[in-house]
Scaffold this active site. Structure first.
Site, PDB file in Angstrom:
ATOM      1  N   SER A   7      46.108   0.003  31.010  1.00 47.40           N
ATOM      2  CA  SER A   7      47.344   0.548  29.839  1.00 47.40           C
ATOM      3  C   SER A   7      46.462   1.389  28.992  1.00 47.40           C
ATOM      4  CB  SER A   7      47.279  -0.850  29.071  1.00 47.40           C
ATOM      5  OG  SER A   7      47.741  -0.677  27.780  1.00 47.40           O
ATOM      6  N   HIS A  32      49.993   1.992  32.879  1.00 53.63           N
ATOM      7  CA  HIS A  32      50.920   1.087  32.139  1.00 53.63           C
ATOM      8  C   HIS A  32      50.966   1.717  30.493  1.00 53.63           C
ATOM      9  CE1 HIS A  32      52.565  -3.136  31.001  1.00 53.63           C
ATOM     10  NE2 HIS A  32      52.045  -2.985  29.981  1.00 53.63           N
ATOM     11  N   ASP A  34      52.831   1.027  26.887  1.00 49.28           N
ATOM     12  CA  ASP A  34      53.079   0.089  26.161  1.00 49.28           C
ATOM     13  C   ASP A  34      53.734   0.728  25.131  1.00 49.28           C
ATOM     14  OD1 ASP A  34      51.984  -2.326  27.035  1.00 49.28           O
ATOM     15  OD2 ASP A  34      50.182  -1.582  26.808  1.00 49.28           O
ATOM     16  N   MET A  36      56.201   0.231  21.544  1.00 57.21           N
ATOM     17  CA  MET A  36      56.038  -0.843  20.654  1.00 57.21           C
ATOM     18  C   MET A  36      56.922  -0.308  19.348  1.00 57.21           C
ATOM     19  SD  MET A  36      52.335  -2.482  20.521  1.00 57.21           S
ATOM     20  CE  MET A  36      51.781  -2.805  21.746  1.00 57.21           C
ATOM     21  N   HIS A  65      56.304  -0.734  29.859  1.00 62.23           N
ATOM     22  CA  HIS A  65      56.542  -2.120  29.148  1.00 62.23           C
ATOM     23  C   HIS A  65      57.324  -1.868  27.853  1.00 62.23           C
ATOM     24  CE1 HIS A  65      54.303  -5.896  27.534  1.00 62.23           C
ATOM     25  NE2 HIS A  65      55.661  -5.744  27.435  1.00 62.23           N
ATOM     26  N   MET A  67      58.247  -2.952  24.490  1.00 63.77           N
ATOM     27  CA  MET A  67      58.191  -3.936  23.433  1.00 63.77           C
ATOM     28  C   MET A  67      58.991  -3.488  22.180  1.00 63.77           C
ATOM     29  SD  MET A  67      54.165  -5.005  23.958  1.00 63.77           S
ATOM     30  CE  MET A  67      53.853  -3.578  24.657  1.00 63.77           C
ATOM     31  N   MET A 136      52.994 -12.322  30.000  1.00 63.73           N
ATOM     32  CA  MET A 136      52.009 -11.955  28.896  1.00 63.73           C
ATOM     33  C   MET A 136      50.967 -13.048  28.841  1.00 63.73           C
ATOM     34  SD  MET A 136      53.086  -9.070  27.738  1.00 63.73           S
ATOM     35  CE  MET A 136      51.547  -9.006  26.758  1.00 63.73           C
ATOM     36  N   GLY A 141      51.543  -7.047  21.035  1.00 62.77           N
ATOM     37  CA  GLY A 141      51.561  -5.747  19.891  1.00 62.77           C
ATOM     38  C   GLY A 141      50.065  -5.245  19.900  1.00 62.77           C
ATOM     39  N   GLY A 144      42.975  -5.743  23.004  1.00 62.84           N
ATOM     40  CA  GLY A 144      41.724  -6.559  22.628  1.00 62.84           C
ATOM     41  C   GLY A 144      41.761  -7.845  22.274  1.00 62.84           C
ATOM     42  N   ASP A 174      49.595  -9.367  31.946  1.00 61.17           N
ATOM     43  CA  ASP A 174      49.219  -8.177  30.991  1.00 61.17           C
ATOM     44  C   ASP A 174      48.746  -9.029  29.523  1.00 61.17           C
ATOM     45  OD1 ASP A 174      49.001  -6.033  29.467  1.00 61.17           O
ATOM     46  OD2 ASP A 174      51.330  -5.929  29.225  1.00 61.17           O
ATOM     47  N   GLY A 175      47.642  -8.478  29.171  1.00 63.56           N
ATOM     48  CA  GLY A 175      47.087  -8.848  27.924  1.00 63.56           C
ATOM     49  C   GLY A 175      45.771  -9.625  28.144  1.00 63.56           C
TER      50      GLY A 175
HETATM   51  C1  DX5 Z   1      49.666  -5.812  24.656  1.00 63.61           C
HETATM   52  C2  DX5 Z   1      50.109  -5.028  25.731  1.00 63.61           C
HETATM   53  C3  DX5 Z   1      49.020  -4.910  26.542  1.00 63.61           C
HETATM   54  C4  DX5 Z   1      47.748  -4.544  25.950  1.00 63.61           C
HETATM   55  C5  DX5 Z   1      46.584  -4.961  26.742  1.00 63.61           C
HETATM   56  O1  DX5 Z   1      50.751  -5.868  23.509  1.00 63.61           O
HETATM   57  O2  DX5 Z   1      51.304  -5.144  26.140  1.00 63.61           O
HETATM   58  O3  DX5 Z   1      49.535  -4.015  27.793  1.00 63.61           O
HETATM   59  O4  DX5 Z   1      47.518  -2.998  25.849  1.00 63.61           O
HETATM   60  O5  DX5 Z   1      45.389  -4.908  26.089  1.00 63.61           O
HETATM   61  P1  DX5 Z   1      44.168  -5.778  26.724  1.00 63.61           P
HETATM   62  O6  DX5 Z   1      44.036  -5.631  28.004  1.00 63.61           O
HETATM   63  O7  DX5 Z   1      42.978  -4.888  25.818  1.00 63.61           O
HETATM   64  O8  DX5 Z   1      44.448  -6.968  26.295  1.00 63.61           O
HETATM   65 ZN    ZN Z   2      51.611  -4.106  28.218  1.00 64.03          ZN
END
Ligand code: DX5
Ligand code: ZN
Length: 216
Positions: A7, A32, A34, A36, A65, A67, A136, A141, A144, A174-175
Site C-alpha cells: 500500500s 494497493h 488507498d 480517502m 481501495h 474509502m 480490514m 484511515g 501504522g 488489509d491493515g
Molecule cells: C488503512 C488502509 C490500509 C493501510 C495499511 O485505512 O486501507 O491499506 O495503508 O497500512 P498498514 O499496513 O501500515 O497497516
Molecule cells: Zn487499503
C-alpha cells in the site's frame, strides 16, 4: 501462493515513481492504492490523478481501495484512470450489487470491503458477485495501526464459507499486516496481504515482501 500488495500510503509520495519501481522489483504482485475522502474515514489521501499517473509508471495491477462516502459516483473516473481492481465498502454502498456490476462491466475486478466490526453476514446476498472480499484488520484511515486480533478468526470463517460454496472469491486482508501475523493470516486462508508500514517502513523492501509471503 499468497499475493503481496504494497500500500503506497506509507511510501514517500515525493518519490512515488521510484517507490513503486522499487516494490515492483522487490516482487510485489499488486499495488494497493488507498483513496480517502475525509468523510468515510478521518483522513484525506489521494485520488484519480494519482491513479492515472501510476498507470503510466507501472505494469503492476492497480488495486484501488475506495474509502469514500459515495463510491458509486467515482467508479467511472477510477476505471478511466486505469484501475484494475476496485473495492468498495459494504458500509456505504446502498446499492452494492449495482456498484459491483458497474465495476465488472468495465472489465475490472470488483471487491467488497468489510470494516473490522462489520459482520460476515453482510455478504450473505452478495458473495457470489464479488471477485474478492477485503477484510480490514484496522479501522480504516491510517497506516501504522495495530492489527485487530479478532479479524484472524474472521478470515478463517470467510475461507470456510467461500470453500463450502465452491466460489473462486479471493480473500484480501488489509491493515496492520506484518511479519508477525502474516503466517497466521496465510494459514487462515488469506489470498492477498496488503501492507504499507511493513514494506515501506523496512530498509529492504524485497526482504519485507519475502517475509510476508513465506515467513513463519
Ligand atoms: C488503512 C488502509 C490500509 C493501510 C495499511 O485505512 O486501507 O491499506 O495503508 O497500512 P498498514 O499496513 O501500515 O497497516
Ligand atoms: Zn487499503
Amino acid at each position: 501462493m499468497v499475493q503481496i500488495a504494497p500500500s503506497i500510503l506509507a511510501s514517500d509520495f515525493a518519490r512515488l515513481g521510484e517507490e513503486v519501481a522499487a516494490v515492483e522489483v522487490a516482487g510485489a504482485d499488486l499495488l494497493h492504492v488507498d483513496v480517502m475522502d475525509g468523510h468515510f474515514v478521518p483522513n484525506i489521501s489521494i485520488g484519480v490523478p494519482v491513479v492515472a499517473s501510476l498507470r503510466r509508471a507501472t505494469d503492476l495491477p492497480l488495486d484501488v481501495h475506495l474509502m469514500v462516502s459515495e463510491p458509486h459516483d467515482f467508479i467511472e473516473a477510477f476505471a478511466e484512470a486505469g484501475a484494475d481492481w476496485i473495492s468498495v465498502h459494504v458500509e456505504v454502498c446502498l446499492h452494492l450489487e449495482g456498484t459491483l456490476a458497474v465495476i465488472k462491466q468495465r472489465g475490472l475486478k470488483a471487491g467488497v470491503v468489510l470494516n473490522p466490526s462489520t459482520p460476515l453476514t453482510t455478504l450473505d446476498e452478495i458473495l457470489p458477485e464479488a471477485d474478492h472480499v477485503l477484510l480490514m484488520g484496522v479501522n480504516p484511515g491510517f497506516s501504522g495501526q495495530a492489527f485487530i486480533k479478532s479479524v484472524e478468526g474472521k478470515v478463517a470463517r470467510l475461507r470456510l464459507r467461500i470453500d463450502e460454496a465452491g466460489l473462486p472469491t479471493l480473500i484480501e486482508v488489509d491493515g496492520g499486516v506484518n511479519q508477525d501475523n502474516a503466517g497466521r493470516l496465510r494459514k487462515a486462508g488469506a489470498d492477498i496481504l496488503v501492507a504499507a508500514t511493513a514494506i515501506f517502513g523496512a530498509d529492504d523492501y524485497g526482504a519485507a515482501i519475502k517475509a510476508l509471503r513465506a515467513g513463519p
